[in-house]
Design a protein around this motif. Structure first.
Motif, PDB file in Angstrom:
ATOM      1  N   LYS A   1      -0.891  12.288  -9.367  1.00  0.00           N
ATOM      2  CA  LYS A   1      -0.313  12.488 -10.501  1.00  0.00           C
ATOM      3  C   LYS A   1      -1.195  13.603 -11.366  1.00  0.00           C
ATOM      4  CE  LYS A   1       2.596   8.483 -10.919  1.00  0.00           C
ATOM      5  NZ  LYS A   1       2.811   7.284 -11.722  1.00  0.00           N
ATOM      6  N   SER A   2      -2.526  13.382 -11.276  1.00  0.00           N
ATOM      7  CA  SER A   2      -3.487  14.475 -12.369  1.00  0.00           C
ATOM      8  C   SER A   2      -3.131  15.854 -11.450  1.00  0.00           C
ATOM      9  CB  SER A   2      -4.886  13.830 -12.127  1.00  0.00           C
ATOM     10  OG  SER A   2      -5.620  13.853 -10.874  1.00  0.00           O
TER      11      SER A   2
ATOM     12  N   ASP B   1      -3.402   2.769  -5.722  1.00  0.00           N
ATOM     13  CA  ASP B   1      -3.326   3.197  -7.414  1.00  0.00           C
ATOM     14  C   ASP B   1      -4.338   4.196  -7.421  1.00  0.00           C
ATOM     15  OD1 ASP B   1      -1.803   1.028  -7.709  1.00  0.00           O
ATOM     16  OD2 ASP B   1      -3.483  -0.532  -8.056  1.00  0.00           O
ATOM     17  N   ALA B   2      -5.452   4.340  -6.942  1.00  0.00           N
ATOM     18  CA  ALA B   2      -6.601   5.476  -6.996  1.00  0.00           C
ATOM     19  C   ALA B   2      -5.715   6.619  -6.485  1.00  0.00           C
ATOM     20  CB  ALA B   2      -7.608   5.233  -6.337  1.00  0.00           C
ATOM     21  N   PHE B   3      -5.093   6.490  -5.519  1.00  0.00           N
ATOM     22  CA  PHE B   3      -4.440   7.813  -4.794  1.00  0.00           C
ATOM     23  C   PHE B   3      -3.242   8.391  -5.790  1.00  0.00           C
ATOM     24  CE2 PHE B   3      -1.382  10.096  -2.107  1.00  0.00           C
ATOM     25  CZ  PHE B   3      -2.161  11.012  -1.174  1.00  0.00           C
TER      26      PHE B   3
ATOM     27  N   ARG C   1       0.861  -1.181  -0.029  1.00  0.00           N
ATOM     28  CA  ARG C   1      -0.028   0.109   0.091  1.00  0.00           C
ATOM     29  C   ARG C   1       0.834   1.254   0.020  1.00  0.00           C
ATOM     30  NH1 ARG C   1      -4.307  -0.484   4.833  1.00  0.00           N
ATOM     31  NH2 ARG C   1      -4.145   1.662   4.605  1.00  0.00           N
ATOM     32  N   VAL C   2       2.125   1.180   0.233  1.00  0.00           N
ATOM     33  CA  VAL C   2       3.164   2.400   0.156  1.00  0.00           C
ATOM     34  C   VAL C   2       3.087   3.284  -0.953  1.00  0.00           C
ATOM     35  CG1 VAL C   2       5.511   2.733   0.554  1.00  0.00           C
ATOM     36  CG2 VAL C   2       4.408   1.055   1.854  1.00  0.00           C
TER      37      VAL C   2
ATOM     38  N   ILE D   1       3.658   7.329   2.797  1.00  0.00           N
ATOM     39  CA  ILE D   1       2.288   7.143   3.428  1.00  0.00           C
ATOM     40  C   ILE D   1       1.756   5.800   2.784  1.00  0.00           C
ATOM     41  CG2 ILE D   1       1.725   9.677   3.478  1.00  0.00           C
ATOM     42  CD1 ILE D   1       0.453   9.493   0.684  1.00  0.00           C
ATOM     43  N   SER D   2       0.751   5.275   3.245  1.00  0.00           N
ATOM     44  CA  SER D   2      -0.101   4.232   2.957  1.00  0.00           C
ATOM     45  C   SER D   2      -1.657   4.186   3.006  1.00  0.00           C
ATOM     46  CB  SER D   2       0.232   2.948   3.967  1.00  0.00           C
ATOM     47  OG  SER D   2      -0.164   3.366   5.272  1.00  0.00           O
TER      48      SER D   2
END
Length: 107
Positions: free
Chosen positions: A100-101, A93-95, A71-72, A87-88
């Motif tokens: 990135k957006s 992937d959604a984070f 989750r890192v 952070i975790s």
């Protein structure tokens, strides 16, 4: 004799519960580490050099679980003594995609 052990056990339980209450938010200017609505730490989006899922050796941890593997997210800052920020988030992937957006990167 069980009374002296109750307070330390309650304190450990409280700390473990608080760790699970840490959340991460992304707004227009910052990535924030939030505990029960209080911002504990923030990283300016302008100060982010890169984001990755690898764990470097020297870093600052803000994990919300005792087992963060898988989750890192590593946020590498442009400035500071400790530039790697770990952070975790629950959905890595959604984070990463949202971050990135906001950063305007497409890798």
């Amino acid at each position: 004799m069980p009374q002296p052990i109750i307070l330390p056990l309650a304190l450990v339980a409280l700390v473990l519960w608080l760790i699970t209450r840490i959340r991460y938010t992304i707004d227009d200017r910052y990535v924030r580490v939030v505990l029960l609505g209080i911002t504990l730490r923030r990283i300016a989006l302008a100060d982010i050099e890169s984001v990755d899922t690898a764990i470097p050796l020297w870093n600052e941890h803000w994990c919300n679980t005792l087992w963060p593997w898988g989750r890192v997210v590593c946020i590498r800052r442009k400035t500071g003594l400790i530039r790697n920020f770990i952070i975790s988030p629950a959905n890595r992937d959604a984070f990463l995609q949202e971050l990135k957006s906001k950063l305007g990167t497409t890798d």
